[in-house]
Design a protein around this motif. Sequence first.
Motif, PDB file in Angstrom:
ATOM      1  N   CYS A 165      -2.147   5.808  -0.178  1.00  0.00           N
ATOM      2  CA  CYS A 165      -3.272   4.761   0.081  1.00  0.00           C
ATOM      3  C   CYS A 165      -3.760   5.149   1.425  1.00  0.00           C
ATOM      4  O   CYS A 165      -4.893   5.124   2.071  1.00  0.00           O
ATOM      5  CB  CYS A 165      -2.952   3.536  -0.404  1.00  0.00           C
ATOM      6  SG  CYS A 165      -4.214   2.417   0.272  1.00  0.00           S
ATOM      7  N   LEU A 218      -2.600   3.554  -5.427  1.00  0.00           N
ATOM      8  CA  LEU A 218      -3.010   3.016  -4.229  1.00  0.00           C
ATOM      9  C   LEU A 218      -1.962   1.763  -3.780  1.00  0.00           C
ATOM     10  O   LEU A 218      -1.581   1.573  -2.608  1.00  0.00           O
ATOM     11  CB  LEU A 218      -4.412   2.342  -4.228  1.00  0.00           C
ATOM     12  CG  LEU A 218      -5.303   3.676  -4.407  1.00  0.00           C
ATOM     13  CD1 LEU A 218      -7.051   3.006  -4.586  1.00  0.00           C
ATOM     14  CD2 LEU A 218      -5.336   4.650  -3.106  1.00  0.00           C
ATOM     15  N   ARG A 219      -1.819   0.793  -4.619  1.00  0.00           N
ATOM     16  CA  ARG A 219      -1.107  -0.282  -4.655  1.00  0.00           C
ATOM     17  C   ARG A 219      -0.086  -0.295  -5.504  1.00  0.00           C
ATOM     18  O   ARG A 219      -0.385  -0.339  -6.617  1.00  0.00           O
ATOM     19  CB  ARG A 219      -1.888  -1.558  -4.348  1.00  0.00           C
ATOM     20  CG  ARG A 219      -1.229  -2.871  -4.108  1.00  0.00           C
ATOM     21  CD  ARG A 219      -2.240  -3.906  -4.117  1.00  0.00           C
ATOM     22  NE  ARG A 219      -3.134  -3.737  -2.924  1.00  0.00           N
ATOM     23  CZ  ARG A 219      -3.218  -4.326  -1.780  1.00  0.00           C
ATOM     24  NH1 ARG A 219      -1.917  -4.487  -1.089  1.00  0.00           N
ATOM     25  NH2 ARG A 219      -3.886  -3.864  -0.738  1.00  0.00           N
ATOM     26  N   ASN A 274       0.688  -1.123   0.093  1.00  0.00           N
ATOM     27  CA  ASN A 274      -0.036  -0.140  -0.076  1.00  0.00           C
ATOM     28  C   ASN A 274       0.922   1.271   0.153  1.00  0.00           C
ATOM     29  O   ASN A 274       1.968   1.513   1.005  1.00  0.00           O
ATOM     30  CB  ASN A 274      -0.887   0.142   1.320  1.00  0.00           C
ATOM     31  CG  ASN A 274      -2.036  -0.915   1.236  1.00  0.00           C
ATOM     32  OD1 ASN A 274      -2.600  -1.163   0.439  1.00  0.00           O
ATOM     33  ND2 ASN A 274      -2.267  -1.702   2.211  1.00  0.00           N
ATOM     34  N   PHE A 283      -6.903   7.108   1.379  1.00  0.00           N
ATOM     35  CA  PHE A 283      -8.213   6.052   0.995  1.00  0.00           C
ATOM     36  C   PHE A 283      -8.219   5.260   2.317  1.00  0.00           C
ATOM     37  O   PHE A 283      -9.432   5.282   2.765  1.00  0.00           O
ATOM     38  CB  PHE A 283      -7.398   4.990  -0.065  1.00  0.00           C
ATOM     39  CG  PHE A 283      -8.444   4.364  -0.463  1.00  0.00           C
ATOM     40  CD1 PHE A 283      -9.314   4.580  -1.475  1.00  0.00           C
ATOM     41  CD2 PHE A 283      -8.352   2.866  -0.300  1.00  0.00           C
ATOM     42  CE1 PHE A 283     -10.336   3.676  -1.981  1.00  0.00           C
ATOM     43  CE2 PHE A 283      -9.202   2.004  -1.008  1.00  0.00           C
ATOM     44  CZ  PHE A 283     -10.453   2.229  -1.651  1.00  0.00           C
TER      45      PHE A 283
END
Length: 255
Positions: A158, A246-247, A154, A162
């Motif tokens: 993120c 995000l990843r 991550n 997120f």
Amino acid sequence: MIKISMSKEILPPFKRFAFYYDEFMLRVVNYRDWVRYVVKIFEYYKLDVQRILDLACGSGIPSILLAENGYEIIGIDSSQEMLAVFASKIINRNLKITLKHADMRDFTLDKKVDACVSFYDSINYLLTYEDLCRCFNSVAQALKSGGIFTFDMNTVFCLEHFWDNKKSPRVSQELYTIWENTYDPIKRISTLHLTVKTKTGEVFSEIHQERGYYPYEISNALTNAGFNKIDFYEHGTFEPISEVTLRMMVVAQKP
Ligand SMILES: C[S@@+](CC[C@H](N)C(=O)[O-])C[C@H]1O[C@@H](n2cnc3c(N)ncnc32)[C@H](O)[C@@H]1O
């Protein structure tokens, strides 16, 4: 609406959740696609991979898929409970899998591996840069020359934007869970307070922490450990990462 009162005891990560991990994760993650992606990475880097170390293998979902594809797997994890779940799934199965209870920051293997993989945020569980370096050094020792280390993480973006400071309930057939995240922007650590109520009425809570690392920190730690080719991809692709990734998938090769 289901109400659950907080359990008094707060357990370390995966102490109880280990036994519900598969039922939860298999609804959230398409592990078959994730494993296919890793196999594509082996092909993309033109590697002849036979023996793989699955670092922080957990309950073995990706390890077992890889072993079913003919790979020999060594799985290591620091959670006895996750390893117990993994072991229970491979009894009487003719798969080439060896399990080892070890800390990914400090381990050695009897035989070297062609590749080391690590799935689903496991490297984010390393909470200091020193721990990241110790882990990467151990991996470098375990790999054959030319071998690769590939893992998803991550991103800081993120964890900060997120995961954020959110609280969300999630319901499945077996479980009612509450996921409560808080983010410390100085330490770049996201703390998850996970509360679970099972179908049998058991209630427990666990604390999970993940730290975000910037690509330059990951690169430096990998370079210092002796890796010389380091690539970052948007997870699931061979596209470069961006500020809103995000990843990420990291691939590092040993000379
Ligand atoms: C999110 S789970 C992922 C498990 C598995 N890789 C998967 O994709 O299903 C994270 C795993 O990291 C393991 N872990 C966390 N810190 C560790 C450490 N220092 N050494 C070894 N394993 C660790 C946990 O026990 C857990 O099994």
